[in-house]
Design a protein around this motif. Structure first.
Motif: not given
Length: 190
Positions: A8-27, A113-121
């Motif tokens: 769904e993420l690839e269909r809605v956000l990435f494919r219209p921009e000509g991208q392929r979703l390689v990896e994703f995690i919930e944060i 800039k520094v960006r802190s990210v917290t994954a779900i695990n």
């Protein structure tokens, strides 16, 4: 579930921009709703990293054309996705895992800039870092700088190939089995 979400993420956000979703995690983010850290690849834009926010939007109900035989009820809410922050992989100068000896799902990305990210695990954190290291090796001339991460999880040894968490777990089980066998051996008292 995650494969459906990835599609769904690839269909809605990435494919219209000509991208392929390689990896994703919930944060985890302070803003309400679900959030994802996504890595997309395209020939035109290269490797892009982005924070995607998911929110529920109310869908207008269609006119009443349903018959009594139609018993399915549909939700009047729909997920909508929006890229909130976007970076290029070549702008990433450092991934800091903070402490490799502690199970901490938080890591720090150094862009301009520094960006802190917290994954779900922690498993999600290492899966993302492995994907970023692979993409950096493939698409960039410079190796990605990674600090304070357990290298057994980031780059498994060549003996076990690059199979990720399963290889590390099997290596730990092998060592544990050897210890059990050694503890069962009789010790001479001479």
């Amino acid at each position: 579930m995650s494969s459906l979400l990835k599609e769904e993420l690839e269909r809605v956000l990435f494919r219209p921009e000509g991208q392929r979703l390689v990896e994703f995690i919930e944060i985890e983010e302070p803003a309400p709703g679900r959030h994802f850290f996504c890595v997309g690849v395209s020939k035109k834009l290269g490797v892009q990293l982005c924070i995607v926010g998911c929110s529920k939007t109310k869908v207008a109900k269609p006119a009443k054309t349903e018959t009594k035989s139609s018993q399915t009820k549909r939700s009047s809410f729909q997920d909508s996705y929006k890229k909130n922050e976007i970076w290029a992989l070549q702008d990433l100068s450092l991934i800091d895992g903070r402490d490799p000896d502690v199970d901490d799902p938080c890591f720090i990305l150094h862009f301009d800039k520094v960006r802190s990210v917290t994954a779900i695990n922690c498993s999600a954190k290492y899966a993302l870092v492995r994907a970023l290291v692979k993409l950096s090796d493939k698409h960039s001339k410079v190796a990605l700088n990674v600090e304070n991460m357990d290298w057994a999880y980031v780059r498994p040894t060549s003996f076990y190939s690059n199979r990720g968490d399963c290889a590390v777990l099997s290596q730990v089980c092998f060592y544990a089995f050897n210890l059990v066998c050694l503890s069962m051996c009789p010790v001479p008292l001479d």
